[in-house]
Design an enzyme around this catalytic site. Structure first.
Site, mmCIF file in Angstrom:
data_model
loop_
_atom_site.group_PDB
_atom_site.id
_atom_site.type_symbol
_atom_site.label_atom_id
_atom_site.label_comp_id
_atom_site.label_asym_id
_atom_site.label_seq_id
_atom_site.Cartn_x
_atom_site.Cartn_y
_atom_site.Cartn_z
ATOM 1 N N ASP A 60 34.303 -26.543 -8.235
ATOM 2 C CA ASP A 60 34.639 -26.864 -9.794
ATOM 3 C C ASP A 60 36.236 -27.198 -9.573
ATOM 4 O OD1 ASP A 60 36.820 -24.561 -8.594
ATOM 5 O OD2 ASP A 60 36.991 -23.387 -10.353
ATOM 6 N N CYS A 84 34.781 -22.349 -5.413
ATOM 7 C CA CYS A 84 36.115 -22.693 -6.858
ATOM 8 C C CYS A 84 36.926 -22.023 -5.860
ATOM 9 C CB CYS A 84 35.670 -21.788 -7.561
ATOM 10 S SG CYS A 84 34.925 -19.942 -7.397
ATOM 11 N N THR A 89 38.454 -19.352 -5.383
ATOM 12 C CA THR A 89 37.945 -17.813 -4.576
ATOM 13 C C THR A 89 37.060 -17.863 -4.378
ATOM 14 O OG1 THR A 89 37.377 -16.420 -6.733
ATOM 15 C CG2 THR A 89 40.210 -16.128 -5.760
ATOM 16 N N GLY A 105 34.484 -16.196 -8.597
ATOM 17 C CA GLY A 105 33.010 -16.473 -10.043
ATOM 18 C C GLY A 105 32.639 -17.097 -9.837
ATOM 19 N N HIS A 139 19.489 -10.915 7.582
ATOM 20 C CA HIS A 139 19.748 -9.664 6.346
ATOM 21 C C HIS A 139 19.360 -9.458 4.708
ATOM 22 C CE1 HIS A 139 22.130 -7.073 9.509
ATOM 23 N NE2 HIS A 139 21.154 -7.740 10.297
ATOM 24 N N HIS A 190 14.516 -5.724 6.413
ATOM 25 C CA HIS A 190 15.072 -6.773 5.486
ATOM 26 C C HIS A 190 13.930 -7.178 4.307
ATOM 27 C CE1 HIS A 190 18.401 -5.785 8.318
ATOM 28 N NE2 HIS A 190 17.626 -6.361 8.830
#
Length: 143
Positions: A7, A64, A66, A69, A97, A133
Protein backbone atom coordinates in the site's frame (compact mmCIF):
# COMPACT_ATOMS: atom_id res chain seq x y z
CA UNK A 1 8.70 -15.34 -10.19
CA UNK A 2 8.24 -13.27 -7.05
CA UNK A 3 4.96 -11.41 -6.53
CA UNK A 4 5.29 -8.07 -4.76
CA UNK A 5 2.71 -5.62 -3.49
CA UNK A 6 2.27 -2.77 -1.07
CA UNK A 7 0.00 0.00 0.00
CA UNK A 8 1.09 3.64 0.14
CA UNK A 9 2.82 3.08 3.51
CA UNK A 10 5.04 0.39 2.02
CA UNK A 11 5.53 1.97 -1.40
CA UNK A 12 9.06 3.34 -0.87
CA UNK A 13 10.33 0.06 0.60
CA UNK A 14 8.63 -1.89 -2.21
CA UNK A 15 10.52 0.23 -4.75
CA UNK A 16 13.80 -0.54 -2.96
CA UNK A 17 12.99 -4.27 -2.99
CA UNK A 18 12.11 -4.13 -6.70
CA UNK A 19 15.43 -2.42 -7.50
CA UNK A 20 17.20 -5.14 -5.49
CA UNK A 21 15.36 -7.94 -7.31
CA UNK A 22 16.27 -6.33 -10.67
CA UNK A 23 19.91 -6.10 -9.60
CA UNK A 24 19.88 -9.78 -8.68
CA UNK A 25 18.06 -10.62 -11.95
CA UNK A 26 15.13 -12.18 -10.10
CA UNK A 27 11.87 -12.10 -12.04
CA UNK A 28 9.02 -10.34 -10.27
CA UNK A 29 5.52 -9.07 -10.84
CA UNK A 30 4.41 -5.82 -9.21
CA UNK A 31 0.77 -6.04 -8.12
CA UNK A 32 0.70 -2.40 -6.94
CA UNK A 33 0.14 0.09 -5.57
CA UNK A 34 1.79 2.29 -8.16
CA UNK A 35 2.25 5.54 -6.22
CA UNK A 36 2.08 6.99 -2.71
CA UNK A 37 -1.57 8.03 -2.85
CA UNK A 38 -3.61 6.64 0.03
CA UNK A 39 -5.01 3.20 -0.81
CA UNK A 40 -6.27 0.02 0.84
CA UNK A 41 -3.70 -2.68 1.66
CA UNK A 42 -6.18 -5.58 1.41
CA UNK A 43 -6.41 -5.09 -2.37
CA UNK A 44 -2.68 -5.59 -2.89
CA UNK A 45 -2.06 -8.18 -0.19
CA UNK A 46 -4.84 -10.37 -1.56
CA UNK A 47 -3.66 -9.99 -5.18
CA UNK A 48 -0.15 -11.20 -4.34
CA UNK A 49 -1.45 -14.01 -2.12
CA UNK A 50 -3.81 -15.28 -4.82
CA UNK A 51 -0.95 -15.30 -7.35
CA UNK A 52 1.20 -17.34 -4.96
CA UNK A 53 -1.67 -19.69 -4.11
CA UNK A 54 -2.50 -20.37 -7.77
CA UNK A 55 1.14 -20.90 -8.73
CA UNK A 56 1.55 -17.78 -10.87
CA UNK A 57 4.28 -16.68 -8.44
CA UNK A 58 6.62 -18.94 -6.49
CA UNK A 59 6.76 -16.62 -3.47
CA UNK A 60 5.34 -13.25 -2.46
CA UNK A 61 6.51 -10.14 -0.67
CA UNK A 62 3.99 -7.70 0.77
CA UNK A 63 4.61 -4.42 2.56
CA UNK A 64 2.44 -1.93 4.44
CA UNK A 65 3.37 0.53 7.19
CA UNK A 66 3.63 -2.15 9.90
CA UNK A 67 3.34 -5.33 7.84
CA UNK A 68 0.57 -6.51 10.14
CA UNK A 69 -2.56 -5.75 8.15
CA UNK A 70 -1.20 -6.93 4.83
CA UNK A 71 0.05 -10.19 6.40
CA UNK A 72 -3.37 -10.85 7.93
CA UNK A 73 -5.01 -10.38 4.53
CA UNK A 74 -2.50 -12.66 2.80
CA UNK A 75 -3.05 -15.40 5.37
CA UNK A 76 -6.80 -15.43 4.63
CA UNK A 77 -6.04 -16.97 1.22
CA UNK A 78 -5.96 -20.79 1.39
CA UNK A 79 -2.48 -22.21 0.91
CA UNK A 80 -0.67 -19.09 2.05
CA UNK A 81 1.79 -19.04 4.93
CA UNK A 82 2.78 -15.38 5.20
CA UNK A 83 5.30 -14.45 7.87
CA UNK A 84 5.82 -10.93 9.17
CA UNK A 85 9.57 -10.51 9.62
CA UNK A 86 11.54 -7.58 11.01
CA UNK A 87 14.87 -9.40 11.36
CA UNK A 88 16.94 -11.93 9.47
CA UNK A 89 16.64 -14.73 12.04
CA UNK A 90 12.85 -14.94 11.76
CA UNK A 91 13.12 -14.76 7.96
CA UNK A 92 15.44 -17.75 7.98
CA UNK A 93 13.48 -19.76 10.53
CA UNK A 94 10.10 -19.22 8.89
CA UNK A 95 11.49 -20.72 5.69
CA UNK A 96 13.28 -23.58 7.48
CA UNK A 97 10.43 -24.48 9.83
CA UNK A 98 7.18 -23.17 8.31
CA UNK A 99 7.93 -23.28 4.57
CA UNK A 100 6.49 -19.74 4.46
CA UNK A 101 5.65 -18.79 0.90
CA UNK A 102 5.12 -15.09 1.58
CA UNK A 103 7.11 -12.46 3.43
CA UNK A 104 5.51 -9.39 4.99
CA UNK A 105 7.49 -6.37 6.15
CA UNK A 106 6.68 -3.00 7.69
CA UNK A 107 7.87 -0.04 5.64
CA UNK A 108 7.54 2.20 8.68
CA UNK A 109 9.30 -0.29 10.95
CA UNK A 110 12.49 -1.37 9.20
CA UNK A 111 14.91 0.43 6.91
CA UNK A 112 15.91 -0.61 3.43
CA UNK A 113 19.29 -2.16 4.31
CA UNK A 114 17.74 -4.55 6.81
CA UNK A 115 14.77 -5.21 4.52
CA UNK A 116 17.01 -6.24 1.63
CA UNK A 117 18.92 -8.63 3.91
CA UNK A 118 15.61 -10.11 5.07
CA UNK A 119 14.49 -10.54 1.44
CA UNK A 120 17.75 -12.27 0.48
CA UNK A 121 17.58 -14.69 3.40
CA UNK A 122 13.89 -15.40 2.81
CA UNK A 123 14.42 -16.10 -0.89
CA UNK A 124 17.63 -18.12 -0.44
CA UNK A 125 16.61 -20.36 2.48
CA UNK A 126 15.04 -23.69 1.59
CA UNK A 127 12.47 -25.50 3.72
CA UNK A 128 14.27 -28.01 5.97
CA UNK A 129 11.94 -30.87 5.06
CA UNK A 130 12.36 -32.36 8.54
CA UNK A 131 9.51 -34.70 9.44
CA UNK A 132 8.35 -32.62 12.40
CA UNK A 133 8.22 -29.45 10.28
CA UNK A 134 6.42 -31.25 7.44
CA UNK A 135 3.90 -32.56 9.97
CA UNK A 136 3.34 -29.08 11.40
CA UNK A 137 2.98 -27.41 8.00
CA UNK A 138 0.47 -30.14 7.15
CA UNK A 139 -1.44 -29.33 10.31
CA UNK A 140 -1.55 -25.66 9.30
CA UNK A 141 -2.79 -26.54 5.83
CA UNK A 142 -5.46 -28.93 7.10
CA UNK A 143 -6.87 -26.63 9.78
Amino acid sequence: MIGIGSDHGGYDLKQAVIAHLKEREIAYKDFGCMDKNSCDYPVYGRAVAEAVADGTCEKGIVICTTGIGISIVANKVPGIRCALCADTVTAQLTRLHNDANMLAMGGGIIGPNLALSIVDIFLNTEFSGEEKHCRRVGMIENH
